[in-house]
Scaffold this motif. Sequence first.
Motif, PDB file in Angstrom:
ATOM      1  N   ASP A  23      -2.820  -7.985   2.562  1.00 14.23           N
ATOM      2  CA  ASP A  23      -2.768  -6.523   2.469  1.00 14.23           C
ATOM      3  C   ASP A  23      -2.199  -5.897   3.738  1.00 14.23           C
ATOM      4  O   ASP A  23      -2.338  -6.438   4.843  1.00 14.23           O
ATOM      5  CB  ASP A  23      -4.167  -5.955   2.224  1.00 14.23           C
ATOM      6  CG  ASP A  23      -4.564  -5.988   0.765  1.00 14.23           C
ATOM      7  OD1 ASP A  23      -3.834  -5.395  -0.056  1.00 14.23           O
ATOM      8  OD2 ASP A  23      -5.594  -6.610   0.446  1.00 14.23           O
ATOM      9  N   ILE A  24      -1.556  -4.753   3.547  1.00  8.55           N
ATOM     10  CA  ILE A  24      -1.140  -3.901   4.669  1.00  8.55           C
ATOM     11  C   ILE A  24      -2.184  -2.792   4.768  1.00  8.55           C
ATOM     12  O   ILE A  24      -2.267  -1.920   3.905  1.00  8.55           O
ATOM     13  CB  ILE A  24       0.259  -3.311   4.438  1.00  8.55           C
ATOM     14  CG1 ILE A  24       1.283  -4.424   4.278  1.00  8.55           C
ATOM     15  CG2 ILE A  24       0.647  -2.386   5.604  1.00  8.55           C
ATOM     16  CD1 ILE A  24       2.663  -3.929   3.879  1.00  8.55           C
ATOM     17  N   ALA A 110       2.657  10.249   4.765  1.00  2.44           N
ATOM     18  CA  ALA A 110       3.700  10.438   5.783  1.00  2.44           C
ATOM     19  C   ALA A 110       4.026   9.165   6.557  1.00  2.44           C
ATOM     20  O   ALA A 110       4.957   9.155   7.368  1.00  2.44           O
ATOM     21  CB  ALA A 110       3.268  11.532   6.755  1.00  2.44           C
ATOM     22  N   LEU A 111       3.287   8.077   6.333  1.00  3.79           N
ATOM     23  CA  LEU A 111       3.537   6.824   7.041  1.00  3.79           C
ATOM     24  C   LEU A 111       4.930   6.279   6.725  1.00  3.79           C
ATOM     25  O   LEU A 111       5.392   6.356   5.580  1.00  3.79           O
ATOM     26  CB  LEU A 111       2.491   5.771   6.666  1.00  3.79           C
ATOM     27  CG  LEU A 111       1.083   5.964   7.234  1.00  3.79           C
ATOM     28  CD1 LEU A 111       0.102   5.033   6.532  1.00  3.79           C
ATOM     29  CD2 LEU A 111       1.064   5.725   8.748  1.00  3.79           C
ATOM     30  N   SER A 112       5.585   5.720   7.726  1.00  5.35           N
ATOM     31  CA  SER A 112       6.921   5.149   7.524  1.00  5.35           C
ATOM     32  C   SER A 112       6.863   3.796   6.817  1.00  5.35           C
ATOM     33  O   SER A 112       7.881   3.300   6.330  1.00  5.35           O
ATOM     34  CB  SER A 112       7.634   4.993   8.871  1.00  5.35           C
ATOM     35  OG  SER A 112       6.893   4.142   9.735  1.00  5.35           O
ATOM     36  N   MET A 113       5.693   3.180   6.791  1.00  4.33           N
ATOM     37  CA  MET A 113       5.475   1.916   6.085  1.00  4.33           C
ATOM     38  C   MET A 113       4.412   2.132   5.023  1.00  4.33           C
ATOM     39  O   MET A 113       3.378   2.740   5.295  1.00  4.33           O
ATOM     40  CB  MET A 113       5.027   0.830   7.083  1.00  4.33           C
ATOM     41  CG  MET A 113       4.679  -0.493   6.450  1.00  4.33           C
ATOM     42  SD  MET A 113       4.010  -1.673   7.674  1.00  4.33           S
ATOM     43  CE  MET A 113       5.489  -1.932   8.662  1.00  4.33           C
ATOM     44  N   LEU A 114       4.639   1.646   3.827  1.00  6.17           N
ATOM     45  CA  LEU A 114       3.691   1.850   2.736  1.00  6.17           C
ATOM     46  C   LEU A 114       2.543   0.848   2.831  1.00  6.17           C
ATOM     47  O   LEU A 114       2.757  -0.363   2.707  1.00  6.17           O
ATOM     48  CB  LEU A 114       4.384   1.706   1.384  1.00  6.17           C
ATOM     49  CG  LEU A 114       3.511   1.937   0.149  1.00  6.17           C
ATOM     50  CD1 LEU A 114       3.051   3.394   0.106  1.00  6.17           C
ATOM     51  CD2 LEU A 114       4.267   1.571  -1.118  1.00  6.17           C
ATOM     52  N   PRO A 115       1.311   1.315   3.041  1.00 11.69           N
ATOM     53  CA  PRO A 115       0.164   0.393   3.057  1.00 11.69           C
ATOM     54  C   PRO A 115      -0.244   0.029   1.630  1.00 11.69           C
ATOM     55  O   PRO A 115       0.114   0.719   0.670  1.00 11.69           O
ATOM     56  CB  PRO A 115      -0.929   1.213   3.743  1.00 11.69           C
ATOM     57  CG  PRO A 115      -0.574   2.640   3.442  1.00 11.69           C
ATOM     58  CD  PRO A 115       0.919   2.706   3.336  1.00 11.69           C
ATOM     59  N   THR A 116      -1.003  -1.042   1.516  1.00  9.77           N
ATOM     60  CA  THR A 116      -1.534  -1.411   0.197  1.00  9.77           C
ATOM     61  C   THR A 116      -2.983  -0.965   0.036  1.00  9.77           C
ATOM     62  O   THR A 116      -3.494  -0.909  -1.079  1.00  9.77           O
ATOM     63  CB  THR A 116      -1.441  -2.932  -0.024  1.00  9.77           C
ATOM     64  OG1 THR A 116      -2.161  -3.602   1.016  1.00  9.77           O
ATOM     65  CG2 THR A 116       0.014  -3.386  -0.013  1.00  9.77           C
ATOM     66  N   ILE A 117      -3.647  -0.649   1.158  1.00 10.86           N
ATOM     67  CA  ILE A 117      -5.013  -0.142   1.089  1.00 10.86           C
ATOM     68  C   ILE A 117      -5.269   0.753   2.308  1.00 10.86           C
ATOM     69  O   ILE A 117      -4.768   0.484   3.402  1.00 10.86           O
ATOM     70  CB  ILE A 117      -6.057  -1.282   1.041  1.00 10.86           C
ATOM     71  CG1 ILE A 117      -7.473  -0.718   0.852  1.00 10.86           C
ATOM     72  CG2 ILE A 117      -5.974  -2.179   2.260  1.00 10.86           C
ATOM     73  CD1 ILE A 117      -8.536  -1.773   0.547  1.00 10.86           C
ATOM     74  N   PRO A 126     -10.050  10.372  -0.413  1.00  5.18           N
ATOM     75  CA  PRO A 126      -9.178  11.314  -1.117  1.00  5.18           C
ATOM     76  C   PRO A 126      -8.446  10.596  -2.244  1.00  5.18           C
ATOM     77  O   PRO A 126      -8.214   9.383  -2.169  1.00  5.18           O
ATOM     78  CB  PRO A 126      -8.206  11.761  -0.027  1.00  5.18           C
ATOM     79  CG  PRO A 126      -8.174  10.636   0.934  1.00  5.18           C
ATOM     80  CD  PRO A 126      -9.539  10.027   0.919  1.00  5.18           C
ATOM     81  N   PRO A 127      -8.066  11.315  -3.288  1.00  3.18           N
ATOM     82  CA  PRO A 127      -7.247  10.697  -4.333  1.00  3.18           C
ATOM     83  C   PRO A 127      -5.859  10.380  -3.770  1.00  3.18           C
ATOM     84  O   PRO A 127      -5.244  11.220  -3.124  1.00  3.18           O
ATOM     85  CB  PRO A 127      -7.190  11.768  -5.421  1.00  3.18           C
ATOM     86  CG  PRO A 127      -7.457  13.064  -4.713  1.00  3.18           C
ATOM     87  CD  PRO A 127      -8.375  12.729  -3.584  1.00  3.18           C
ATOM     88  N   MET A 128      -5.395   9.171  -3.978  1.00  5.60           N
ATOM     89  CA  MET A 128      -4.064   8.789  -3.505  1.00  5.60           C
ATOM     90  C   MET A 128      -3.513   7.672  -4.363  1.00  5.60           C
ATOM     91  O   MET A 128      -4.234   7.079  -5.176  1.00  5.60           O
ATOM     92  CB  MET A 128      -4.090   8.406  -2.027  1.00  5.60           C
ATOM     93  CG  MET A 128      -5.057   7.306  -1.648  1.00  5.60           C
ATOM     94  SD  MET A 128      -4.997   6.928   0.134  1.00  5.60           S
ATOM     95  CE  MET A 128      -5.612   8.455   0.834  1.00  5.60           C
ATOM     96  N   ALA A 129      -2.241   7.383  -4.181  1.00  5.33           N
ATOM     97  CA  ALA A 129      -1.560   6.426  -5.044  1.00  5.33           C
ATOM     98  C   ALA A 129      -1.919   4.983  -4.736  1.00  5.33           C
ATOM     99  O   ALA A 129      -1.709   4.102  -5.568  1.00  5.33           O
ATOM    100  CB  ALA A 129      -0.045   6.627  -4.931  1.00  5.33           C
ATOM    101  N   ILE A 130      -2.453   4.703  -3.552  1.00  2.00           N
ATOM    102  CA  ILE A 130      -2.821   3.341  -3.192  1.00  2.00           C
ATOM    103  C   ILE A 130      -4.339   3.193  -3.244  1.00  2.00           C
ATOM    104  O   ILE A 130      -5.074   4.172  -3.386  1.00  2.00           O
ATOM    105  CB  ILE A 130      -2.309   2.978  -1.779  1.00  2.00           C
ATOM    106  CG1 ILE A 130      -2.988   3.869  -0.724  1.00  2.00           C
ATOM    107  CG2 ILE A 130      -0.793   3.086  -1.716  1.00  2.00           C
ATOM    108  CD1 ILE A 130      -2.725   3.435   0.703  1.00  2.00           C
ATOM    109  N   ARG A 131      -4.807   1.952  -3.121  1.00  2.00           N
ATOM    110  CA  ARG A 131      -6.242   1.715  -3.069  1.00  2.00           C
ATOM    111  C   ARG A 131      -6.832   2.347  -1.811  1.00  2.00           C
ATOM    112  O   ARG A 131      -6.193   2.371  -0.763  1.00  2.00           O
ATOM    113  CB  ARG A 131      -6.537   0.211  -3.053  1.00  2.00           C
ATOM    114  CG  ARG A 131      -6.344  -0.497  -4.375  1.00  2.00           C
ATOM    115  CD  ARG A 131      -6.687  -1.967  -4.212  1.00  2.00           C
ATOM    116  NE  ARG A 131      -5.758  -2.637  -3.316  1.00  2.00           N
ATOM    117  CZ  ARG A 131      -6.087  -3.599  -2.457  1.00  2.00           C
ATOM    118  NH1 ARG A 131      -7.347  -3.998  -2.363  1.00  2.00           N
ATOM    119  NH2 ARG A 131      -5.179  -4.170  -1.692  1.00  2.00           N
TER     120      ARG A 131
END
Length: 227
Positions: A23-24, A110-117, A126-131
């Motif tokens: 995971d990131i 706003a992160l330049s790298m997409l985390p996985t969690i 908060p509701p968000m697209a990742i875990r």
Amino acid sequence: MSKKRVNFYPGLPPRLRPFTDLDIVCGVDEAGRGPLAGPVFAAAVILDPKRPIDGLRDSKKLTEARRDELAPQIREYALAWAIAEASCDEIDTLNILHATMLAMRRAVEALSMLPTIALIDGNRCPPMAIRAHAVIEGDDKCHAISAASILAKTARDAELVRLHAQYPEYCFDQHKGYSTALHLERLRLHGPSPVHRRSFAPVRNLLQVDLFAPPAAQGSLEGVAFA
């Protein structure tokens, strides 16, 4: 001689971690939920395991000088970081909890790298697209949350110093918007500014007093000549 492996999760035993080595992971924290003035800030940080930062912990347990030392290191060494905010108007419209969740989501997005969690400091996410996973007292259990705590706190403090230059009568540079005796005294003396949170009781109560106060312009008729 091999370099000692750093434990980035001192308060999260492996069996309790909601992620794997694949995971990131980003840490997320806020600053400024309690003050009577100014935006609420949030930060998200993805740390680089190859570039550990010494001294990361809950920003509230660090001196201002130490936070100011660590913040540039975090910005330089992290794989990605972002800071976001929710305005006073959003706080008054949504309430402080939902405005904080909004600022946290904005920071992650706003992160330049997409985390996985995302590991969120506190007891809700908060509701968000990742875990997302809430970690109570996470700013002392996860270095990425500690780093986010430091970035959010230093960014908000800098904003209150900026607001002090705009509204020096409130001494924002000294109390950073919190309800200290000095702040409450200046608030009573000058009334709320445009950057005060009108939904917070001390500010709201002052506004209600002003609303029902007799108009000052009426004054006294003594000594006034009538034609």
